[in-house]
Write a protein that holds these residues in place. Structure first.
Motif, PDB file in Angstrom:
ATOM      1  N   ASP A   1      -7.068 -10.741   5.322  1.00 10.35           N
ATOM      2  CA  ASP A   1      -6.043 -11.787   5.341  1.00 10.35           C
ATOM      3  C   ASP A   1      -5.585 -12.123   6.762  1.00 10.35           C
ATOM      4  OD1 ASP A   1      -5.949 -12.134   2.567  1.00 10.35           O
ATOM      5  OD2 ASP A   1      -4.507 -10.510   2.326  1.00 10.35           O
ATOM      6  N   GLU A   2      -5.812 -11.232   7.704  1.00  6.26           N
ATOM      7  CA  GLU A   2      -5.373 -11.449   9.084  1.00  6.26           C
ATOM      8  C   GLU A   2      -6.428 -12.190   9.907  1.00  6.26           C
ATOM      9  OE1 GLU A   2      -2.671 -11.284  12.210  1.00  6.26           O
ATOM     10  OE2 GLU A   2      -2.337 -10.673  10.149  1.00  6.26           O
ATOM     11  N   CYS A   3      -7.662 -11.655   9.955  1.00  2.00           N
ATOM     12  CA  CYS A   3      -8.684 -12.227  10.846  1.00  2.00           C
ATOM     13  C   CYS A   3      -9.825 -12.929  10.107  1.00  2.00           C
ATOM     14  CB  CYS A   3      -9.274 -11.137  11.744  1.00  2.00           C
ATOM     15  SG  CYS A   3     -10.331  -9.948  10.894  1.00  2.00           S
ATOM     16  N   GLY A   4      -9.915 -12.756   8.786  1.00  2.00           N
ATOM     17  CA  GLY A   4     -10.962 -13.408   8.010  1.00  2.00           C
ATOM     18  C   GLY A   4     -12.282 -12.661   7.982  1.00  2.00           C
ATOM     19  N   ASP A   5     -12.345 -11.476   8.597  1.00  2.00           N
ATOM     20  CA  ASP A   5     -13.572 -10.677   8.594  1.00  2.00           C
ATOM     21  C   ASP A   5     -13.923 -10.280   7.164  1.00  2.00           C
ATOM     22  OD1 ASP A   5     -15.737  -9.337   9.620  1.00  2.00           O
ATOM     23  OD2 ASP A   5     -14.614  -7.541  10.167  1.00  2.00           O
ATOM     24  N   ASP A   6     -15.218 -10.225   6.867  1.00  2.00           N
ATOM     25  CA  ASP A   6     -15.685  -9.883   5.517  1.00  2.00           C
ATOM     26  C   ASP A   6     -16.043  -8.416   5.415  1.00  2.00           C
ATOM     27  OD1 ASP A   6     -15.449 -12.476   4.576  1.00  2.00           O
ATOM     28  OD2 ASP A   6     -17.504 -12.998   5.132  1.00  2.00           O
ATOM     29  N   GLN A   7     -15.829  -7.873   4.230  1.00  2.00           N
ATOM     30  CA  GLN A   7     -16.241  -6.510   3.921  1.00  2.00           C
ATOM     31  C   GLN A   7     -17.768  -6.441   3.948  1.00  2.00           C
ATOM     32  OE1 GLN A   7     -15.469  -5.610  -0.158  1.00  2.00           O
ATOM     33  NE2 GLN A   7     -15.763  -3.411   0.088  1.00  2.00           N
TER      34      GLN A   7
ATOM     35  N   HIS B   1     -12.416   3.334   1.431  1.00  6.00           N
ATOM     36  CA  HIS B   1     -13.145   4.399   2.127  1.00  6.00           C
ATOM     37  C   HIS B   1     -13.530   3.963   3.549  1.00  6.00           C
ATOM     38  CE1 HIS B   1     -15.563   7.980   2.566  1.00  6.00           C
ATOM     39  NE2 HIS B   1     -16.578   7.233   2.964  1.00  6.00           N
ATOM     40  N   ALA B   2     -13.784   2.670   3.728  1.00  5.51           N
ATOM     41  CA  ALA B   2     -14.147   2.133   5.052  1.00  5.51           C
ATOM     42  C   ALA B   2     -12.922   1.868   5.934  1.00  5.51           C
ATOM     43  CB  ALA B   2     -14.957   0.853   4.883  1.00  5.51           C
ATOM     44  N   GLY B   3     -11.709   2.131   5.406  1.00  2.41           N
ATOM     45  CA  GLY B   3     -10.508   1.985   6.219  1.00  2.41           C
ATOM     46  C   GLY B   3      -9.706   0.718   5.977  1.00  2.41           C
ATOM     47  N   TRP B   4     -10.043  -0.058   4.948  1.00  3.86           N
ATOM     48  CA  TRP B   4      -9.281  -1.266   4.629  1.00  3.86           C
ATOM     49  C   TRP B   4      -7.937  -0.877   4.021  1.00  3.86           C
ATOM     50  CZ3 TRP B   4     -10.888  -6.657   4.196  1.00  3.86           C
ATOM     51  CH2 TRP B   4     -12.106  -6.916   4.840  1.00  3.86           C
ATOM     52  N   LEU B   5      -6.926  -1.701   4.284  1.00 10.67           N
ATOM     53  CA  LEU B   5      -5.615  -1.566   3.656  1.00 10.67           C
ATOM     54  C   LEU B   5      -5.535  -2.606   2.555  1.00 10.67           C
ATOM     55  CD1 LEU B   5      -2.644  -0.585   3.483  1.00 10.67           C
ATOM     56  CD2 LEU B   5      -2.114  -2.291   5.234  1.00 10.67           C
TER      57      LEU B   5
ATOM     58  N   SER C   1       3.776 -10.533  -6.140  1.00  8.98           N
ATOM     59  CA  SER C   1       2.794 -10.727  -7.214  1.00  8.98           C
ATOM     60  C   SER C   1       1.375 -10.910  -6.676  1.00  8.98           C
ATOM     61  CB  SER C   1       3.179 -11.940  -8.065  1.00  8.98           C
ATOM     62  OG  SER C   1       3.167 -13.103  -7.262  1.00  8.98           O
ATOM     63  N   THR C   2       1.180 -10.793  -5.359  1.00 13.24           N
ATOM     64  CA  THR C   2      -0.141 -10.980  -4.770  1.00 13.24           C
ATOM     65  C   THR C   2      -0.609  -9.708  -4.070  1.00 13.24           C
ATOM     66  OG1 THR C   2       0.767 -11.797  -2.681  1.00 13.24           O
ATOM     67  CG2 THR C   2       0.283 -13.439  -4.371  1.00 13.24           C
ATOM     68  N   TYR C   3      -1.912  -9.607  -3.902  1.00 16.67           N
ATOM     69  CA  TYR C   3      -2.502  -8.500  -3.165  1.00 16.67           C
ATOM     70  C   TYR C   3      -2.886  -8.961  -1.775  1.00 16.67           C
ATOM     71  CZ  TYR C   3      -2.649  -5.482  -7.213  1.00 16.67           C
ATOM     72  OH  TYR C   3      -2.296  -4.697  -8.275  1.00 16.67           O
ATOM     73  N   GLU C   4      -2.728  -8.063  -0.806  1.00 11.30           N
ATOM     74  CA  GLU C   4      -3.094  -8.348   0.571  1.00 11.30           C
ATOM     75  C   GLU C   4      -4.194  -7.390   0.987  1.00 11.30           C
ATOM     76  OE1 GLU C   4       1.218  -9.789   2.242  1.00 11.30           O
ATOM     77  OE2 GLU C   4       0.736  -7.660   2.373  1.00 11.30           O
ATOM     78  N   HIS C   5      -5.135  -7.882   1.810  1.00 13.94           N
ATOM     79  CA  HIS C   5      -6.282  -7.100   2.246  1.00 13.94           C
ATOM     80  C   HIS C   5      -6.387  -7.187   3.762  1.00 13.94           C
ATOM     81  CE1 HIS C   5      -6.947  -8.675  -1.801  1.00 13.94           C
ATOM     82  NE2 HIS C   5      -7.522  -7.521  -2.056  1.00 13.94           N
TER      83      HIS C   5
ATOM     84  N   PRO D   1       1.868  -7.178   8.574  1.00 10.59           N
ATOM     85  CA  PRO D   1       3.323  -7.313   8.512  1.00 10.59           C
ATOM     86  C   PRO D   1       3.892  -6.447   7.391  1.00 10.59           C
ATOM     87  CG  PRO D   1       2.256  -9.272   7.632  1.00 10.59           C
ATOM     88  CD  PRO D   1       1.179  -8.403   8.184  1.00 10.59           C
ATOM     89  N   PRO D   2       5.153  -6.061   7.502  1.00 12.17           N
ATOM     90  CA  PRO D   2       5.752  -5.250   6.445  1.00 12.17           C
ATOM     91  C   PRO D   2       5.790  -5.999   5.116  1.00 12.17           C
ATOM     92  CG  PRO D   2       7.358  -5.743   8.170  1.00 12.17           C
ATOM     93  CD  PRO D   2       6.073  -6.365   8.572  1.00 12.17           C
ATOM     94  N   VAL D   3       5.795  -5.245   4.038  1.00 12.62           N
ATOM     95  CA  VAL D   3       5.888  -5.829   2.701  1.00 12.62           C
ATOM     96  C   VAL D   3       7.271  -6.434   2.527  1.00 12.62           C
ATOM     97  CG1 VAL D   3       5.910  -5.278   0.230  1.00 12.62           C
ATOM     98  CG2 VAL D   3       4.211  -4.253   1.727  1.00 12.62           C
ATOM     99  N   ASP D   4       7.331  -7.607   1.927  1.00 10.69           N
ATOM    100  CA  ASP D   4       8.604  -8.276   1.669  1.00 10.69           C
ATOM    101  C   ASP D   4       9.271  -7.601   0.475  1.00 10.69           C
ATOM    102  OD1 ASP D   4      10.755  -9.922   1.284  1.00 10.69           O
ATOM    103  OD2 ASP D   4       9.587 -11.769   1.072  1.00 10.69           O
ATOM    104  N   GLN D   5      10.267  -6.778   0.732  1.00 10.99           N
ATOM    105  CA  GLN D   5      10.930  -6.019  -0.330  1.00 10.99           C
ATOM    106  C   GLN D   5      11.662  -6.916  -1.320  1.00 10.99           C
ATOM    107  OE1 GLN D   5      10.608  -2.752  -0.928  1.00 10.99           O
ATOM    108  NE2 GLN D   5       9.170  -2.693   0.770  1.00 10.99           N
ATOM    109  N   ARG D   6      11.994  -8.139  -0.906  1.00  9.44           N
ATOM    110  CA  ARG D   6      12.685  -9.049  -1.826  1.00  9.44           C
ATOM    111  C   ARG D   6      11.783  -9.491  -2.960  1.00  9.44           C
ATOM    112  NH1 ARG D   6      14.226 -13.395   2.260  1.00  9.44           N
ATOM    113  NH2 ARG D   6      12.285 -12.603   3.086  1.00  9.44           N
TER     114      ARG D   6
END
Length: 83
Positions: free
Chosen positions: A15-21, A39-43, A49-53, A63-68
């Motif tokens: 989501d930050e740089c657009g690099d592919d797995q 296993h390869a070190g991805w977060l 309601s969305t997932y970040e990669h 960036p930190p997770v939006d707690q709101r």
């Protein structure tokens, strides 16, 4: 969401740089795709309601997770409400 889908193939994109797995996965191989990325070190995390990669290079700049957006959930546990 940063799961790239082309026909029956799937892979993650940062989501930050657009690099592919590395590697491509069939549509039914979602969990192995996620396991290989972690296993390869991805977060991979849920933010509201969305997932970040984030790839290994960008994971520390995430960036930190939006707690709101948590809507009553914190650290996977439902918040208790006392009368």
């Amino acid at each position: 969401m940063s799961v790239t889908r082309i026909d029956n193939e799937r892979w993650l994109s940062c989501d930050e740089c657009g690099d592919d797995q590395d590697g491509q996965y069939e549509k039914d191989d979602f969990q192995p795709m996620v396991d290989d990325a972690k296993h390869a070190g991805w977060l991979i995390r849920k933010n509201g309601s969305t997932y970040e990669h984030f790839c290994p290079t960008c994971r520390d700049k995430a960036p930190p997770v939006d707690q709101r957006k948590s809507q009553g959930w914190s650290h996977g546990l439902k918040k208790r409400r006392f009368a």
